[in-house]
Design a protein around this motif. Structure first.
Motif, PDB file in Angstrom:
ATOM      1  N   ALA A  71       0.836  -1.197   0.000  1.00  0.00           N
ATOM      2  CA  ALA A  71       0.000   0.000   0.000  1.00  0.00           C
ATOM      3  C   ALA A  71       0.870   1.246   0.000  1.00  0.00           C
ATOM      4  O   ALA A  71       1.873   1.318   0.709  1.00  0.00           O
ATOM      5  N   ALA A  72       0.470   2.220  -0.807  1.00  0.00           N
ATOM      6  CA  ALA A  72       1.211   3.477  -0.911  1.00  0.00           C
ATOM      7  C   ALA A  72       0.325   4.516  -1.597  1.00  0.00           C
ATOM      8  O   ALA A  72      -0.681   4.191  -2.227  1.00  0.00           O
ATOM      9  N   ALA A  73       0.744   5.771  -1.484  1.00  0.00           N
ATOM     10  CA  ALA A  73       0.073   6.846  -2.211  1.00  0.00           C
ATOM     11  C   ALA A  73       0.210   6.574  -3.709  1.00  0.00           C
ATOM     12  O   ALA A  73       1.213   6.009  -4.163  1.00  0.00           O
ATOM     13  N   THR A  74      -0.814   6.952  -4.471  1.00  0.00           N
ATOM     14  CA  THR A  74      -0.828   6.697  -5.907  1.00  0.00           C
ATOM     15  C   THR A  74      -0.629   7.991  -6.699  1.00  0.00           C
ATOM     16  O   THR A  74      -0.814   9.090  -6.171  1.00  0.00           O
ATOM     17  N   ASP A  75      -0.305   7.840  -7.969  1.00  0.00           N
ATOM     18  CA  ASP A  75      -0.164   8.990  -8.863  1.00  0.00           C
ATOM     19  C   ASP A  75      -1.487   9.715  -9.072  1.00  0.00           C
ATOM     20  O   ASP A  75      -1.506  10.900  -9.389  1.00  0.00           O
ATOM     21  N   TRP A  76      -2.605   9.000  -8.919  1.00  0.00           N
ATOM     22  CA  TRP A  76      -3.912   9.600  -9.148  1.00  0.00           C
ATOM     23  C   TRP A  76      -4.515  10.197  -7.881  1.00  0.00           C
ATOM     24  O   TRP A  76      -5.691  10.569  -7.848  1.00  0.00           O
ATOM     25  N   GLY A  77      -3.722  10.302  -6.813  1.00  0.00           N
ATOM     26  CA  GLY A  77      -4.166  10.989  -5.607  1.00  0.00           C
ATOM     27  C   GLY A  77      -4.817  10.110  -4.561  1.00  0.00           C
ATOM     28  O   GLY A  77      -5.306  10.618  -3.551  1.00  0.00           O
ATOM     29  N   GLY A  78      -4.827   8.822  -4.773  1.00  0.00           N
ATOM     30  CA  GLY A  78      -5.413   7.914  -3.795  1.00  0.00           C
ATOM     31  C   GLY A  78      -4.358   7.168  -3.014  1.00  0.00           C
ATOM     32  O   GLY A  78      -3.202   7.604  -2.902  1.00  0.00           O
ATOM     33  N   TYR A  79      -4.752   6.030  -2.484  1.00  0.00           N
ATOM     34  CA  TYR A  79      -3.875   5.162  -1.703  1.00  0.00           C
ATOM     35  C   TYR A  79      -4.337   3.752  -1.981  1.00  0.00           C
ATOM     36  O   TYR A  79      -5.539   3.450  -1.863  1.00  0.00           O
ATOM     37  N   SER A  80      -3.422   2.863  -2.389  1.00  0.00           N
ATOM     38  CA  SER A  80      -3.857   1.503  -2.701  1.00  0.00           C
ATOM     39  C   SER A  80      -2.710   0.509  -2.597  1.00  0.00           C
ATOM     40  O   SER A  80      -1.529   0.885  -2.595  1.00  0.00           O
ATOM     41  N   GLY A  81      -3.085  -0.745  -2.527  1.00  0.00           N
ATOM     42  CA  GLY A  81      -2.164  -1.872  -2.555  1.00  0.00           C
ATOM     43  C   GLY A  81      -2.880  -3.041  -3.200  1.00  0.00           C
ATOM     44  O   GLY A  81      -4.109  -3.006  -3.373  1.00  0.00           O
TER      45      GLY A  81
END
Length: 140
Positions: A101-111
């Motif tokens: 899980a980490a911050a995403t380029d599109w402004g969210g957070y996912s893993g």
């Protein structure tokens, strides 16, 4: 054809192993499941099914190459804590974390984790896609 998805069926190698995996994540088979053959889960306004990979391929009229089928499932949640907790639960249940899980380029957070049959699941927070009270996602 209406723009709607009703059912996703995952082909699995060992139905009981898969039911046990998803049970640890809080998913319970629907009573309409057929013991030893297919498991159905009510998933918001749609259904998730688990069925023998060989039977699914035959029923779908395709050859099973055994590899990734070019599909990733996603489960949106409300917080980064939710993302982290689900990834930990999936790992503890026998899944594999394939993207921490980490911050995403599109402004969210996912893993992303894969279940015991290699089906990838992205767990994400996306403020641009608000969740409804029933957990349904809406394009923002």
């Amino acid at each position: 054809m209406q723009q709607r998805l009703s059912l996703i069926t995952l082909g699995v190698a060992d139905l009981q192993r898969s039911i046990a995996f998803y049970r640890v994540l809080g998913w319970e088979p629907h009573p309409s499941s057929v013991a030893g053959q297919i498991a159905f889960y009510q998933a918001g306004g749609m259904v998730l099914g688990l069925w023998s990979r060989a039977a699914l391929a035959a029923d779908s009229g395709v050859s099973d190459s055994g590899g990734w089928g070019g599909v990733t499932l996603a489960h949106n949640v409300e917080s980064e804590t939710d993302v982290d907790g689900i990834l930990i639960a999936a790992r503890d249940a026998g899944g594999t974390i394939v993207r921490e899980a980490a911050a995403t380029d599109w402004g969210g957070y996912s893993g992303v984790f894969t279940d015991p049959d290699g089906h990838p699941w992205e767990i994400a927070v996306n403020s641009g896609w608000p969740l409804g009270p029933d957990g349904s996602v809406r394009l923002g």
